[in-house]
Scaffold this active site. Structure first.
Site, short mmCIF file in Angstrom:
data_model
loop_
_atom_site.label_atom_id
_atom_site.label_comp_id
_atom_site.label_asym_id
_atom_site.label_seq_id
_atom_site.Cartn_x
_atom_site.Cartn_y
_atom_site.Cartn_z
N ASN A 135 -3.79 6.18 -1.52
CA ASN A 135 -3.58 6.16 -0.07
C ASN A 135 -2.96 7.46 0.44
O ASN A 135 -3.20 7.84 1.59
CB ASN A 135 -2.74 4.95 0.34
CG ASN A 135 -3.55 3.67 0.27
OD1 ASN A 135 -4.78 3.71 0.33
ND2 ASN A 135 -2.89 2.54 0.12
N GLU A 187 -3.59 0.42 -9.11
CA GLU A 187 -2.47 1.32 -9.38
C GLU A 187 -1.27 0.48 -9.83
O GLU A 187 -0.85 -0.43 -9.12
CB GLU A 187 -2.09 2.11 -8.12
CG GLU A 187 -3.15 3.14 -7.72
CD GLU A 187 -2.83 3.87 -6.42
OE1 GLU A 187 -3.02 5.09 -6.36
OE2 GLU A 187 -2.40 3.21 -5.44
N HIS A 218 -1.06 -2.65 -7.42
CA HIS A 218 -1.75 -2.37 -6.15
C HIS A 218 -3.27 -2.44 -6.33
O HIS A 218 -3.89 -1.50 -6.85
CB HIS A 218 -1.32 -0.97 -5.64
CG HIS A 218 -1.97 -0.59 -4.34
ND1 HIS A 218 -2.39 0.68 -4.07
CD2 HIS A 218 -2.27 -1.33 -3.25
CE1 HIS A 218 -2.93 0.70 -2.86
NE2 HIS A 218 -2.86 -0.50 -2.35
N SER A 251 0.82 -1.21 0.00
CA SER A 251 0.00 0.00 0.00
C SER A 251 0.85 1.26 0.00
O SER A 251 0.39 2.31 -0.45
CB SER A 251 -0.89 0.02 1.24
OG SER A 251 -1.69 -1.12 1.29
#
Ligand SMILES: NC(=O)c1ccc[n+]([C@@H]2O[C@H](COP(=O)([O-])OP(=O)(O)OC[C@H]3O[C@@H](n4cnc5c(N)ncnc54)[C@H](O)[C@@H]3O)[C@@H](O)[C@H]2O)c1
Length: 292
Positions: A198, A160, A148, A127
């Protein structure tokens, strides 16, 4: 781009390392897209746990009439499991999805680098951790990237593709192709802490936990407020529980360290819940209680 759930003929071979929330979801997504998938787990019991999660999710998709029961059986039949790295010599893409801890990921990358063919892509589902560091620790920094997925991997459209400066263009292109084959939307992102999602999301989630600790409103009302007031599909505290509070603390610590920004430091309440073993949905209790 094919919608998720569309069945394909066999493509390549993928290994997913890690049998947690994300590992099982990624395995199901790739198998649905027609890839042969191996789940690499530390023990037979955790591999079986991941397969049970996949089966439960497939049953749900059959009940919702998204796939037929024959298709569910076909998808499940494409997923195998192993506890040994030695069986992974012929994979095209390895996706590491174990705990958000650099030391653990480094060890796994070194095993993968030893066993996988030099052309294989070594990807991580991290992450926030620095992928460039993982890449330069291998003999093939050009073949390492981030892939991701979001939670739950079967439902979330975005992936991602995180491209370290040391990655080859062909690696990024192949990762985007894999994501597209999986019926997902890919965005290419540089290897910066938190990537896009994130880095923007976690300050908000941390502030929601801060607000819960301050007692500004009840936990339920904080979530109701953000759903009703901002049209969020779920409230921030329920989202923290979904992500896992241990994973959330790890993400915030990495962001705070990388961005030298104290407001990213996990608020004490998050650490207290983790200490108490209340990790969110995966343990049945976090900010809220959950029944299996
Ligand atoms: N939970 C989310 O919402 C989410 C979303 C996107 C990405 N991620 C990332 O995916 C990765 C996995 O997260 P998760 O939510 O599936 O976690 P999880 O806690 O559900 O599972 C973690 C897995 O790692 C394994 N593991 C722990 N220590 C290990 C070790 N020393 N060696 C080998 N395996 C080990 C565990 O057995 C377990 O299978 C993390 O990098 C996380 O940041 C999580």
């Amino acid at each position: 781009m094919l919608p998720f759930g569309h069945m394909n003929t066999a493509r390549g071979k993928i290994v997913v390392i890690g049998s947690g929330i994300m590992g099982a979801g990624i395995a199901e997504v790739a198998a649905t897209a027609g890839y042969d998938v191996v789940i690499k787990a530390r023990s037979v019991a955790s591999a079986e746990g991941a397969m049970a999660r996949v089966r439960k999710s497939l049953d749900r998709r059959v009940r919702k009439e998204q796939i037929s029961s024959d298709e569910a059986a076909e998808i499940e039949g494409r997923i195998g499991s192993t506890t040994s790295y030695e069986e992974l010599g012929d994979v095209d893409i390895a996706i590491e999805s174990v705990a958000e801890d650099m030391e653990i990921k480094r060890e796994i990358f070194s095993e993968l680098d030893r066993i996988c063919s030099p052309e294989a892509i070594l990807a991580t589902n991290t992450s926030t951790l620095p992928i460039t560091e993982l890449a330069i620790g291998t003999s093939r920094p050009g073949r390492v990237c981030g892939i991701h997925f979001f939670n739950p991997a079967t439902a979330m459209e975005l992936v991602e593709v995180v491209v370290p400066d040391v990655a080859d263009q062909s690696t990024a292109d192949a990762a985007v192709q894999f994501v597209t084959d999986c019926g997902k939307q890919a965005v290419r992102v540089k290897d910066r802490a938190g990537f896009v999602v994130n880095a923007l999301l976690f300050p908000y989630l941390n502030n929601a936990a801060r607000m819960a600790a301050a007692g500004t409103a009840s936990r339920e009302d904080i979530d109701i407020a953000m759903k009703g007031g901002c049209n969020m599909p779920m409230g921030p505290l329920a989202l923290l529980d979904l992500v896992g509070l241990d994973t959330s603390v790890a993400i915030l610590n990495t962001l705070a360290e990388a961005l030298k920004e104290p407001s990213y430091e996990p608020v004490p309440l998050l650490g207290e819940l983790v200490e108490a073993g209340h990790l969110g949905r995966k343990t049945g209790r976090g900010f809220f209680d959950y029944e299996e």
